[in-house]
Every structure is written in C-alpha cells, then in structure tokens.
Design an enzyme around this catalytic site. Structure first.
Site, PDB file in Angstrom:
ATOM      1  N   HIS A  96     -19.891 -18.726 -24.224  1.00  8.75           N
ATOM      2  CA  HIS A  96     -19.771 -20.160 -23.897  1.00  8.75           C
ATOM      3  C   HIS A  96     -18.486 -20.402 -23.094  1.00  8.75           C
ATOM      4  CE1 HIS A  96     -22.141 -20.744 -27.847  1.00  8.75           C
ATOM      5  NE2 HIS A  96     -22.940 -21.182 -26.899  1.00  8.75           N
ATOM      6  N   LYS A 131     -33.905 -27.841 -35.887  1.00  6.45           N
ATOM      7  CA  LYS A 131     -34.709 -26.790 -36.523  1.00  6.45           C
ATOM      8  C   LYS A 131     -33.960 -25.930 -37.538  1.00  6.45           C
ATOM      9  CE  LYS A 131     -38.047 -26.675 -32.835  1.00  6.45           C
ATOM     10  NZ  LYS A 131     -38.261 -26.177 -31.508  1.00  6.45           N
ATOM     11  N   ARG A 191     -28.906 -16.553 -20.266  1.00  3.84           N
ATOM     12  CA  ARG A 191     -28.479 -15.180 -20.582  1.00  3.84           C
ATOM     13  C   ARG A 191     -29.525 -14.157 -20.145  1.00  3.84           C
ATOM     14  NH1 ARG A 191     -27.901 -16.246 -26.681  1.00  3.84           N
ATOM     15  NH2 ARG A 191     -29.631 -17.556 -26.019  1.00  3.84           N
ATOM     16  N   SER A 247     -24.509 -17.033 -31.075  1.00  5.34           N
ATOM     17  CA  SER A 247     -23.730 -17.438 -32.251  1.00  5.34           C
ATOM     18  C   SER A 247     -24.309 -16.805 -33.509  1.00  5.34           C
ATOM     19  CB  SER A 247     -23.725 -18.965 -32.376  1.00  5.34           C
ATOM     20  OG  SER A 247     -23.198 -19.534 -31.204  1.00  5.34           O
TER      21      SER A 247
HETATM   22  N1  COA Z   1     -23.054 -17.215 -24.307  1.00  7.98           N
HETATM   23  C1  COA Z   1     -23.316 -16.939 -25.591  1.00  7.98           C
HETATM   24  N2  COA Z   1     -24.279 -17.548 -26.308  1.00  7.98           N
HETATM   25  C2  COA Z   1     -24.993 -18.465 -25.688  1.00  7.98           C
HETATM   26  C3  COA Z   1     -24.781 -18.811 -24.353  1.00  7.98           C
HETATM   27  C4  COA Z   1     -23.760 -18.142 -23.661  1.00  7.98           C
HETATM   28  N3  COA Z   1     -23.499 -18.396 -22.387  1.00  7.98           N
HETATM   29  N4  COA Z   1     -25.654 -19.754 -24.025  1.00  7.98           N
HETATM   30  C5  COA Z   1     -26.386 -19.996 -25.098  1.00  7.98           C
HETATM   31  N5  COA Z   1     -25.983 -19.215 -26.111  1.00  7.98           N
HETATM   32  C6  COA Z   1     -26.591 -19.125 -27.439  1.00  7.98           C
HETATM   33  C7  COA Z   1     -25.870 -19.903 -28.494  1.00  7.98           C
HETATM   34  O1  COA Z   1     -24.883 -19.105 -29.105  1.00  7.98           O
HETATM   35  C8  COA Z   1     -26.995 -20.247 -29.436  1.00  7.98           C
HETATM   36  O2  COA Z   1     -27.191 -19.171 -30.303  1.00  7.98           O
HETATM   37  P1  COA Z   1     -27.887 -19.346 -31.730  1.00  7.98           P
HETATM   38  O3  COA Z   1     -29.278 -19.798 -31.461  1.00  7.98           O
HETATM   39  O4  COA Z   1     -27.792 -17.996 -32.277  1.00  7.98           O
HETATM   40  O5  COA Z   1     -27.059 -20.362 -32.478  1.00  7.98           O
HETATM   41  C9  COA Z   1     -28.205 -20.388 -28.518  1.00  7.98           C
HETATM   42  O6  COA Z   1     -27.885 -19.671 -27.368  1.00  7.98           O
HETATM   43  C10 COA Z   1     -28.499 -21.763 -28.063  1.00  7.98           C
HETATM   44  O7  COA Z   1     -27.291 -22.497 -28.055  1.00  7.98           O
HETATM   45  P2  COA Z   1     -26.689 -23.598 -27.092  1.00  7.98           P
HETATM   46  O8  COA Z   1     -26.467 -23.161 -25.720  1.00  7.98           O
HETATM   47  O9  COA Z   1     -25.513 -24.127 -27.839  1.00  7.98           O
HETATM   48  O10 COA Z   1     -27.786 -24.615 -26.922  1.00  7.98           O
HETATM   49  P3  COA Z   1     -28.452 -25.293 -28.036  1.00  7.98           P
HETATM   50  O11 COA Z   1     -29.877 -24.892 -27.915  1.00  7.98           O
HETATM   51  O12 COA Z   1     -27.771 -25.045 -29.313  1.00  7.98           O
HETATM   52  O13 COA Z   1     -28.175 -26.782 -27.615  1.00  7.98           O
HETATM   53  C11 COA Z   1     -28.739 -29.010 -27.162  1.00  7.98           C
HETATM   54  C12 COA Z   1     -29.206 -27.586 -27.416  1.00  7.98           C
HETATM   55  C13 COA Z   1     -27.869 -29.526 -28.271  1.00  7.98           C
HETATM   56  C14 COA Z   1     -27.987 -29.058 -25.873  1.00  7.98           C
HETATM   57  C15 COA Z   1     -30.039 -29.819 -27.037  1.00  7.98           C
HETATM   58  O14 COA Z   1     -30.826 -29.600 -28.180  1.00  7.98           O
HETATM   59  C16 COA Z   1     -29.813 -31.315 -26.902  1.00  7.98           C
HETATM   60  O15 COA Z   1     -29.373 -31.808 -25.884  1.00  7.98           O
HETATM   61  N6  COA Z   1     -30.116 -32.048 -27.922  1.00  7.98           N
HETATM   62  C17 COA Z   1     -30.025 -33.500 -27.910  1.00  7.98           C
HETATM   63  C18 COA Z   1     -31.395 -34.145 -27.949  1.00  7.98           C
HETATM   64  C19 COA Z   1     -31.993 -34.283 -26.562  1.00  7.98           C
HETATM   65  O16 COA Z   1     -31.469 -34.885 -25.660  1.00  7.98           O
HETATM   66  N7  COA Z   1     -33.202 -33.742 -26.399  1.00  7.98           N
HETATM   67  C20 COA Z   1     -33.950 -33.962 -25.170  1.00  7.98           C
HETATM   68  C21 COA Z   1     -34.319 -32.721 -24.497  1.00  7.98           C
HETATM   69  S1  COA Z   1     -35.831 -32.081 -25.136  1.00  7.98           S
END
Ligand code: COA
Length: 162
Positions: A19, A43, A93, A131
């Site tokens: 990140h 989820k 990724r 993560s």
């Molecule tokens: N390096 C390391 N790990 C990464 C990464 C990177 N560059 N990019 C993503 N990841 C990993 C994270 O560690 C995480 O791992 P985990 O699943 O083991 O915890 C996973 O990828 C996804 O994480 P992240 O990038 O933080 O995205 P997210 O899916 O957690 O975030 C939101 C999603 C919060 C941005 C999204 O759900 C959101 O905007 N929610 C608000 C509601 C909304 O507006 N919804 C409308 C759209 S449908």
C-alpha cells in the site's frame, strides 16, 4: 493535474509496504493524495479498529503535507464529492484483482460519471502481498519486517502474542 485530489481508499487492515508503495507513487503524480480508511468491511471482520488502522498511516505520513489520512463511512463516491476529489487510485497486484476492481470501477462510474478510477500496477516485489497473508505469517511467528512498517509489525505482535 495541479489541483487534482486523488483518493486511495481501502481497509488497510493493516497497511503494508505494498500500500505504501502505491501511496508514494501516487503522491509523485498528484499534488494531494487522501488515504481514506473504510470504517467497516461487509464480508470479513477486521483485526484492527478504525482508530488503529488510521493511526498506523498517520504515524507514517505525519511529515508529508501532500498525503492526508482520513476515514470514511458509506459510499466512496459520496466521500469523493465531499472532498472535491476527482480520482480514485487502486492498486492491481495480479490478474486476479482485475475482475473485482473492474466491477468496482464500473459501479463507481455509474454512480458518478465525472470521477475516474486510476489503476497502478503493484511493484513486482509486492505483487503477492496482502494484509491477510501478513497476519497469517505473524500468527505463526514468521518474519514480516520487510513487508510492513515497524509500527504495524509491533502492533501485530502485540495483537497475536501479547
Ligand atoms: N499491496 C499490498 N496489498 C494490497 C495492495 C497492494 N498494493 N492492494 C490491495 N492489497 C490487498 C489488501 O492488503 C487486502 O488484503 P486482504 O484481503 O488480505 O485484507 C486486499 O488487497 C484488498 O484490500 P484494499 O486494497 O484495502 O481494498 P479493499 O477491498 O479492502 O477496499 C473499499 C475496498 C473499502 C475501497 C471498497 O469496499 C469501498 O469503497 N467501500 C465503500 C462502499 C462503496 O462505495 N461501494 C461501492 C462500490 S461497489
């Protein structure tokens, strides 16, 4: 790009060096990058509280005026509008990230056509990193010092091993 505000949203449970790499590369392109920590996840449960997830990032970026750390609840698009931000940054990724990200970007585009999603390819060093993987390694006392900042590593040890 002079006035463009980019938002990098995520759960950051916890923030990893993958990140951080995306934040730093985005900050070279945009004058302001807002890292938006999602208050809750639908989820799966979260290991760290919102305050903890925000505080790791604030510790890392306290001296960087172009990187702002904040949190949000509800729709990302509403947060973007409140902050007058035009660009969503997402890291990719591997191909496996694509489908979900594609759906997410199109949904956001449908909700607000003037907001763009910009994808940045993960550095190859971090393309396997997540993560959850970090949490699993530390749970079994493996070494994650090159995958997360020291403040996160210490907090993970405290969480899993007291
Ligand atoms: N390096 C390391 N790990 C990464 C990464 C990177 N560059 N990019 C993503 N990841 C990993 C994270 O560690 C995480 O791992 P985990 O699943 O083991 O915890 C996973 O990828 C996804 O994480 P992240 O990038 O933080 O995205 P997210 O899916 O957690 O975030 C939101 C999603 C919060 C941005 C999204 O759900 C959101 O905007 N929610 C608000 C509601 C909304 O507006 N919804 C409308 C759209 S449908």
């Amino acid at each position: 790009m002079e006035n463009r505000i980019a938002v990098y949203p995520g759960n950051f449970d916890p923030v990893t060096n993958g990140h951080i790499d995306i934040i730093e590369r985005a900050a070279r392109i945009f004058p302001k990058v807002v890292v938006a920590v999602a208050a809750s996840r639908e989820k799966r449960s979260l290991l760290f509280s919102l305050e903890e997830r925000v505080s790791f990032l604030k510790d890392l970026y306290q001296e960087h005026t172009c990187v702002e750390i904040t949190s949000f609840n509800g729709l990302l698009i509403d947060f973007m509008k409140q902050h007058n931000a035009q660009v969503i940054i997402r890291g990719l990724r591997a191909v496996s990230d694509f489908e979900m990200e594609f759906q997410f970007a199109l949904m956001n585009q449908q909700l607000a056509g003037d907001i763009e999603t910009l994808f940045m390819m993960s550095r190859s060093t971090y393309s396997y990193l997540s993560s959850s993987a970090v949490k699993q390694v530390i749970r079994f006392k493996g070494n994650v010092s090159n995958l997360v900042p020291a403040c996160v590593e210490n907090a993970l040890w405290a969480k899993f091993h007291g």
